[in-house]
Design a protein around this motif. Structure first.
Motif, PDB file in Angstrom:
ATOM      1  N   GLU A 135       0.850  -1.245  -0.097  1.00  0.00           N
ATOM      2  CA  GLU A 135       0.123  -0.109  -0.303  1.00  0.00           C
ATOM      3  C   GLU A 135       0.722   1.335  -0.063  1.00  0.00           C
ATOM      4  O   GLU A 135       2.374   1.063   0.654  1.00  0.00           O
ATOM      5  CB  GLU A 135      -1.028   0.392   1.102  1.00  0.00           C
ATOM      6  CG  GLU A 135      -1.355  -1.575   1.180  1.00  0.00           C
ATOM      7  CD  GLU A 135      -2.783  -0.846   0.007  1.00  0.00           C
ATOM      8  OE1 GLU A 135      -3.480   0.204  -0.147  1.00  0.00           O
ATOM      9  OE2 GLU A 135      -3.234  -2.048  -0.119  1.00  0.00           O
ATOM     10  N   ARG A 136       0.210   1.832  -0.210  1.00  0.00           N
ATOM     11  CA  ARG A 136       0.796   3.839  -0.353  1.00  0.00           C
ATOM     12  C   ARG A 136       0.953   4.661   0.821  1.00  0.00           C
ATOM     13  O   ARG A 136       0.534   3.877   1.712  1.00  0.00           O
ATOM     14  CB  ARG A 136      -0.016   4.889  -1.114  1.00  0.00           C
ATOM     15  CG  ARG A 136       1.300   5.721  -1.516  1.00  0.00           C
ATOM     16  CD  ARG A 136       0.357   6.957  -2.726  1.00  0.00           C
ATOM     17  NE  ARG A 136       0.880   7.978  -3.142  1.00  0.00           N
ATOM     18  CZ  ARG A 136       0.608   8.626  -4.019  1.00  0.00           C
ATOM     19  NH1 ARG A 136       0.080   8.148  -4.696  1.00  0.00           N
ATOM     20  NH2 ARG A 136       1.498   9.836  -4.009  1.00  0.00           N
ATOM     21  N   ARG A 137       2.698   4.961   1.079  1.00  0.00           N
ATOM     22  CA  ARG A 137       2.338   5.215   2.485  1.00  0.00           C
ATOM     23  C   ARG A 137       2.452   6.535   2.328  1.00  0.00           C
ATOM     24  O   ARG A 137       3.259   7.168   1.506  1.00  0.00           O
ATOM     25  CB  ARG A 137       3.469   5.077   3.006  1.00  0.00           C
ATOM     26  CG  ARG A 137       4.236   3.339   3.471  1.00  0.00           C
ATOM     27  CD  ARG A 137       5.242   2.911   3.964  1.00  0.00           C
ATOM     28  NE  ARG A 137       5.751   4.001   4.939  1.00  0.00           N
ATOM     29  CZ  ARG A 137       6.753   3.347   5.692  1.00  0.00           C
ATOM     30  NH1 ARG A 137       7.723   2.302   4.893  1.00  0.00           N
ATOM     31  NH2 ARG A 137       7.136   4.195   6.468  1.00  0.00           N
ATOM     32  N   GLU A 138       2.831   7.126   3.354  1.00  0.00           N
ATOM     33  CA  GLU A 138       2.670   8.855   3.599  1.00  0.00           C
ATOM     34  C   GLU A 138       4.338   8.811   3.899  1.00  0.00           C
ATOM     35  O   GLU A 138       5.186   8.570   4.020  1.00  0.00           O
ATOM     36  CB  GLU A 138       2.179   8.828   4.914  1.00  0.00           C
ATOM     37  CG  GLU A 138       2.176  10.444   5.906  1.00  0.00           C
ATOM     38  CD  GLU A 138       1.968  10.916   7.325  1.00  0.00           C
ATOM     39  OE1 GLU A 138       2.682  12.602   7.680  1.00  0.00           O
ATOM     40  OE2 GLU A 138       1.884   9.634   8.277  1.00  0.00           O
ATOM     41  N   VAL A 139       4.188   9.904   2.967  1.00  0.00           N
ATOM     42  CA  VAL A 139       5.516  10.936   2.843  1.00  0.00           C
ATOM     43  C   VAL A 139       5.817  11.380   3.143  1.00  0.00           C
ATOM     44  O   VAL A 139       4.681  13.046   3.667  1.00  0.00           O
ATOM     45  CB  VAL A 139       6.343  10.379   1.335  1.00  0.00           C
ATOM     46  CG1 VAL A 139       6.296   9.174   1.258  1.00  0.00           C
ATOM     47  CG2 VAL A 139       5.477  11.452   0.473  1.00  0.00           C
ATOM     48  N   SER A 140       7.015  12.799   3.687  1.00  0.00           N
ATOM     49  CA  SER A 140       7.398  13.804   4.305  1.00  0.00           C
ATOM     50  C   SER A 140       7.151  14.924   3.371  1.00  0.00           C
ATOM     51  O   SER A 140       6.647  15.627   3.262  1.00  0.00           O
ATOM     52  CB  SER A 140       9.044  13.913   4.582  1.00  0.00           C
ATOM     53  OG  SER A 140       9.869  13.447   3.287  1.00  0.00           O
TER      54      SER A 140
ATOM     55  N   TYR B 232       5.654   2.986  -1.043  1.00  0.00           N
ATOM     56  CA  TYR B 232       5.127   1.819  -1.035  1.00  0.00           C
ATOM     57  C   TYR B 232       5.954   0.801   0.318  1.00  0.00           C
ATOM     58  O   TYR B 232       7.137   0.459  -0.481  1.00  0.00           O
ATOM     59  CB  TYR B 232       4.422   1.081  -1.706  1.00  0.00           C
ATOM     60  CG  TYR B 232       4.322   2.114  -2.842  1.00  0.00           C
ATOM     61  CD1 TYR B 232       3.114   2.740  -3.546  1.00  0.00           C
ATOM     62  CD2 TYR B 232       4.869   3.263  -4.019  1.00  0.00           C
ATOM     63  CE1 TYR B 232       2.107   3.664  -4.356  1.00  0.00           C
ATOM     64  CE2 TYR B 232       4.798   4.063  -4.798  1.00  0.00           C
ATOM     65  CZ  TYR B 232       3.936   4.134  -4.992  1.00  0.00           C
ATOM     66  OH  TYR B 232       2.842   5.222  -5.573  1.00  0.00           O
ATOM     67  N   GLY B 233       5.036   0.039   0.971  1.00  0.00           N
ATOM     68  CA  GLY B 233       5.202  -0.237   1.735  1.00  0.00           C
ATOM     69  C   GLY B 233       6.752  -0.751   2.520  1.00  0.00           C
ATOM     70  O   GLY B 233       6.805   0.438   2.851  1.00  0.00           O
ATOM     71  N   ASP B 234       6.629  -1.573   3.546  1.00  0.00           N
ATOM     72  CA  ASP B 234       7.641  -1.337   4.619  1.00  0.00           C
ATOM     73  C   ASP B 234       9.001  -2.476   3.771  1.00  0.00           C
ATOM     74  O   ASP B 234       8.290  -3.937   4.733  1.00  0.00           O
ATOM     75  CB  ASP B 234       7.059  -1.816   6.032  1.00  0.00           C
ATOM     76  CG  ASP B 234       8.225  -1.100   6.822  1.00  0.00           C
ATOM     77  OD1 ASP B 234       9.548  -0.747   6.840  1.00  0.00           O
ATOM     78  OD2 ASP B 234       8.114  -1.116   7.877  1.00  0.00           O
TER      79      ASP B 234
END
Length: 151
Positions: free
Chosen positions: A56-61, A69-71
């Motif tokens: 899934e798309r993640r929050e970015v600075s 996306y992802g971890d």
């Protein structure tokens, strides 16, 4: 010298990009590429996918800097300078050229034949990494072309 062309199925690359994370629930830190502020990249950013593979798309600075996306994070940035002729591996995905550069912990893929370019950093955790590139086709296709292509 034009890059060597390989099919997506023939490429088995295994290195990963380094990304700076503040923590699992924190925003992914992404540095803006030199040409990220242009209209072309704003248009490409509107085509970033919501998901890459199962990630899934993640929050970015800084949303104008790119998407994650992802971890560990898969990072996509628009606005990197276009690549010139190279001997690095070049693969074609959905009719788009991507130059693959192995990193110590993943692979950096840069659009080839597009100006400005999109850079996608894929950790080796997601091997085979080229299989994730179709998610970025819509964004990459929105970029202007130049006279270079995978050969």
């Amino acid at each position: 010298m034009p890059p060597r062309k390989r099919s997506t199925t023939a490429v088995a690359l295994g290195a990963t990009a380094v990304v700076m994370l503040s923590g699992c629930s924190s925003a992914v830190e992404i540095a803006a590429a030199p040409l990220a502020g242009g209209e072309v990249c704003r248009s490409a950013a509107s085509a970033w996918p919501d998901q890459v593979g199962a990630q899934e798309r993640r929050e970015v600075s800084d949303a104008s800097a790119g998407a994650a996306y992802g971890d560990p994070a898969i990072i996509a940035r628009c606005g990197v300078p276009a690549l010139g002729p190279t001997t690095d591996d070049c693969i074609e995905v959905d009719g788009l050229g991507w130059v693959a550069q192995p990193l110590s912990d993943g692979t950096r893929f840069t659009t080839f034949g597009r100006d400005p370019a999109i850079e996608v950093l894929i950790p080796k955790d997601y091997a085979p990494e080229p299989l994730l590139l179709p998610a970025f086709s819509k964004a990459a296709q929105s970029l202007p072309t130049n006279d270079l292509a995978c050969r």
